[in-house]
Design a protein around this motif. Sequence first.
Motif, PDB file in Angstrom:
ATOM      1  N   THR A 169      58.759  13.768  45.652  1.00  0.00           N
ATOM      2  CA  THR A 169      59.281  13.118  44.457  1.00  0.00           C
ATOM      3  C   THR A 169      60.006  11.825  44.817  1.00  0.00           C
ATOM      4  O   THR A 169      61.226  11.746  44.786  1.00  0.00           O
ATOM      5  CB  THR A 169      60.248  14.047  43.709  1.00  0.00           C
ATOM      6  N   PRO A 170      59.241  10.782  45.200  1.00  0.00           N
ATOM      7  CA  PRO A 170      59.882   9.521  45.524  1.00  0.00           C
ATOM      8  C   PRO A 170      60.387   8.832  44.268  1.00  0.00           C
ATOM      9  O   PRO A 170      59.948   9.117  43.157  1.00  0.00           O
ATOM     10  CB  PRO A 170      58.740   8.722  46.166  1.00  0.00           C
ATOM     11  N   GLY A 171      61.322   7.914  44.472  1.00  0.00           N
ATOM     12  CA  GLY A 171      61.807   7.145  43.342  1.00  0.00           C
ATOM     13  C   GLY A 171      60.754   6.148  42.883  1.00  0.00           C
ATOM     14  O   GLY A 171      59.869   5.742  43.640  1.00  0.00           O
ATOM     15  N   LEU A 172      60.851   5.744  41.640  1.00  0.00           N
ATOM     16  CA  LEU A 172      59.905   4.801  41.069  1.00  0.00           C
ATOM     17  C   LEU A 172      60.085   3.437  41.716  1.00  0.00           C
ATOM     18  O   LEU A 172      61.206   2.955  41.862  1.00  0.00           O
ATOM     19  CB  LEU A 172      60.109   4.704  39.556  1.00  0.00           C
ATOM     20  N   SER A 173      58.977   2.818  42.116  1.00  0.00           N
ATOM     21  CA  SER A 173      59.040   1.505  42.752  1.00  0.00           C
ATOM     22  C   SER A 173      57.844   0.668  42.309  1.00  0.00           C
ATOM     23  O   SER A 173      56.909   1.186  41.693  1.00  0.00           O
ATOM     24  CB  SER A 173      59.042   1.654  44.280  1.00  0.00           C
ATOM     25  N   TRP A 174      57.892  -0.609  42.629  1.00  0.00           N
ATOM     26  CA  TRP A 174      56.801  -1.497  42.241  1.00  0.00           C
ATOM     27  C   TRP A 174      55.654  -1.385  43.239  1.00  0.00           C
ATOM     28  O   TRP A 174      55.841  -1.361  44.449  1.00  0.00           O
ATOM     29  CB  TRP A 174      57.284  -2.942  42.190  1.00  0.00           C
ATOM     30  N   HIS A 175      54.443  -1.279  42.697  1.00  0.00           N
ATOM     31  CA  HIS A 175      53.248  -1.207  43.524  1.00  0.00           C
ATOM     32  C   HIS A 175      52.173  -2.043  42.841  1.00  0.00           C
ATOM     33  O   HIS A 175      51.652  -1.664  41.794  1.00  0.00           O
ATOM     34  CB  HIS A 175      52.798   0.253  43.663  1.00  0.00           C
ATOM     35  N   ALA A 176      51.855  -3.204  43.447  1.00  0.00           N
ATOM     36  CA  ALA A 176      50.971  -4.173  42.783  1.00  0.00           C
ATOM     37  C   ALA A 176      49.588  -3.592  42.505  1.00  0.00           C
ATOM     38  O   ALA A 176      49.047  -3.762  41.404  1.00  0.00           O
ATOM     39  CB  ALA A 176      50.862  -5.434  43.644  1.00  0.00           C
ATOM     40  N   ARG A 177      49.017  -2.898  43.481  1.00  0.00           N
ATOM     41  CA  ARG A 177      47.670  -2.358  43.286  1.00  0.00           C
ATOM     42  C   ARG A 177      47.670  -1.242  42.240  1.00  0.00           C
ATOM     43  O   ARG A 177      46.754  -1.134  41.425  1.00  0.00           O
ATOM     44  CB  ARG A 177      47.123  -1.833  44.613  1.00  0.00           C
ATOM     45  N   GLY A 178      48.717  -0.427  42.250  1.00  0.00           N
ATOM     46  CA  GLY A 178      48.826   0.609  41.220  1.00  0.00           C
ATOM     47  C   GLY A 178      49.012   0.015  39.834  1.00  0.00           C
ATOM     48  O   GLY A 178      48.463   0.512  38.843  1.00  0.00           O
ATOM     49  N   ALA A 179      49.774  -1.088  39.748  1.00  0.00           N
ATOM     50  CA  ALA A 179      49.972  -1.752  38.458  1.00  0.00           C
ATOM     51  C   ALA A 179      48.663  -2.345  37.949  1.00  0.00           C
ATOM     52  O   ALA A 179      48.333  -2.238  36.757  1.00  0.00           O
ATOM     53  CB  ALA A 179      51.036  -2.838  38.597  1.00  0.00           C
ATOM     54  N   TRP A 180      47.905  -2.986  38.832  1.00  0.00           N
ATOM     55  CA  TRP A 180      46.622  -3.564  38.442  1.00  0.00           C
ATOM     56  C   TRP A 180      45.668  -2.471  37.962  1.00  0.00           C
ATOM     57  O   TRP A 180      44.967  -2.628  36.961  1.00  0.00           O
ATOM     58  CB  TRP A 180      46.032  -4.328  39.623  1.00  0.00           C
ATOM     59  N   HIS A 181      45.639  -1.364  38.683  1.00  0.00           N
ATOM     60  CA  HIS A 181      44.805  -0.225  38.304  1.00  0.00           C
ATOM     61  C   HIS A 181      45.209   0.303  36.925  1.00  0.00           C
ATOM     62  O   HIS A 181      44.346   0.627  36.089  1.00  0.00           O
ATOM     63  CB  HIS A 181      44.961   0.879  39.358  1.00  0.00           C
ATOM     64  N   SER A 182      46.502   0.366  36.657  1.00  0.00           N
ATOM     65  CA  SER A 182      46.989   0.852  35.364  1.00  0.00           C
ATOM     66  C   SER A 182      46.666  -0.126  34.242  1.00  0.00           C
ATOM     67  O   SER A 182      46.354   0.288  33.118  1.00  0.00           O
ATOM     68  CB  SER A 182      48.507   1.085  35.437  1.00  0.00           C
ATOM     69  N   VAL A 183      46.738  -1.427  34.533  1.00  0.00           N
ATOM     70  CA  VAL A 183      46.357  -2.432  33.537  1.00  0.00           C
ATOM     71  C   VAL A 183      44.886  -2.276  33.168  1.00  0.00           C
ATOM     72  O   VAL A 183      44.509  -2.360  31.986  1.00  0.00           O
ATOM     73  CB  VAL A 183      46.636  -3.855  34.068  1.00  0.00           C
ATOM     74  N   GLU A 184      44.034  -2.049  34.153  1.00  0.00           N
ATOM     75  CA  GLU A 184      42.608  -1.840  33.875  1.00  0.00           C
ATOM     76  C   GLU A 184      42.403  -0.615  32.989  1.00  0.00           C
ATOM     77  O   GLU A 184      41.560  -0.631  32.080  1.00  0.00           O
ATOM     78  CB  GLU A 184      41.846  -1.677  35.186  1.00  0.00           C
ATOM     79  N   THR A 185      43.157   0.449  33.248  1.00  0.00           N
ATOM     80  CA  THR A 185      43.041   1.651  32.421  1.00  0.00           C
ATOM     81  C   THR A 185      43.458   1.360  30.984  1.00  0.00           C
ATOM     82  O   THR A 185      42.769   1.738  30.034  1.00  0.00           O
ATOM     83  CB  THR A 185      43.914   2.779  32.991  1.00  0.00           C
ATOM     84  N   GLY A 186      44.607   0.689  30.810  1.00  0.00           N
ATOM     85  CA  GLY A 186      45.071   0.348  29.474  1.00  0.00           C
ATOM     86  C   GLY A 186      44.102  -0.561  28.741  1.00  0.00           C
ATOM     87  O   GLY A 186      43.854  -0.396  27.544  1.00  0.00           O
ATOM     88  N   PHE A 187      43.535  -1.545  29.456  1.00  0.00           N
ATOM     89  CA  PHE A 187      42.567  -2.451  28.843  1.00  0.00           C
ATOM     90  C   PHE A 187      41.317  -1.688  28.387  1.00  0.00           C
ATOM     91  O   PHE A 187      40.751  -1.972  27.319  1.00  0.00           O
ATOM     92  CB  PHE A 187      42.169  -3.545  29.834  1.00  0.00           C
TER      93      PHE A 187
END
Length: 350
Positions: A169-187
């Motif tokens: 259970t790591p703390g929430l952090s910024w991950h560019a590749r994960g963010a890009w992947h999530s943007v693609e899912t939302g789109f």
Amino acid sequence: MRKELWIDAAEAVASVLLATVAAQWAGVAHVGWAAFSAFMVIRPNFAVSLQRARLRILGTLAGAFAGALMAVHFAGPGFVAGLLLGTLVFVTMYLTLLWRHPYAWLFTGLTFLMVFVEGLSVHKVTPATFAISRIEEVLIGTLASLLIGYVASRTWRSASPCGSPCLNTPGLSWHARGAWHSVETGFTVFWLAILPYWISGPLLIQAGVTVIAAMSVPLPALDDGRLVVFIRLLHRVLGCAMGALLAAGILLVSQHNPAWITLGLCFGVAIGRYVENGPHTFGYVGVQFALAFLVVLVPDRYALADTVPAEHRFLGILLGFGLLALTEVLFGGARMALGAINRRRSLARH
């Protein structure tokens, strides 16, 4: 090892049968979803089953509440509805990839999408009614699996380790590749709020479930590029096709006889769990096989069993596949353009 696999399969069969009987007795709208919840929650370790049940219920409650709350503010499909749907799925996908309790976040996004898209479609029930139905189905399925898991932990699995699962259970952090992947899912799911003008709600819901399920991959897998997502999609199509075909064949042979359908149900669930847990890389095929099999073969009433749910599910999967392919083309072009711009800037500096 093989004996253990068949014990797991037998427990999955018992959970599904109990969930099916309970759901039909309760008169829920989609008995197959209750059966599949039981299939997905039951695990050899009762502590793991308990954790999965808790997270599945919490995620379903959160997604159902948010979906019903948001859907009443939209009279129908449109651009703004698509933005809201895409944004929430982006957030839940990012949290699924990077934060604690990913199973709960996954079902928050899935349930929100199902309720919200149903609210945008020409529907016979209100979003609130649909949301309550989803909650009932998940509760019945998870409770049935917990009952079977508890009995197993006190009897034939009493000697097996059943302590609490180890959680990362790591703390929430910024991950560019994960963010890009999530943007693609939302789109990708954005379009589901536009398409109800031309495509029915059940197909759109299945397409959305396909998109989220296919994009829900372990974060390290994103380092392999898009290959892991498309392998997951292919496994989903393959498993659903085989499960739907077997269920349709059982329906034709059984002539809607409850005894034969029940025997066929036991056979299909056992095969699905055996493939899921087998010593190979095709476990996801077994999950999707079982899901399509249960959606087709577990009707709300045995006299009403037919192959229409299988057709909707398979067409929805193909629609989800097409939307993801469109997203890959558009975002792939964007990545290439950004790469070219960066290279030109680098050359200009030299």
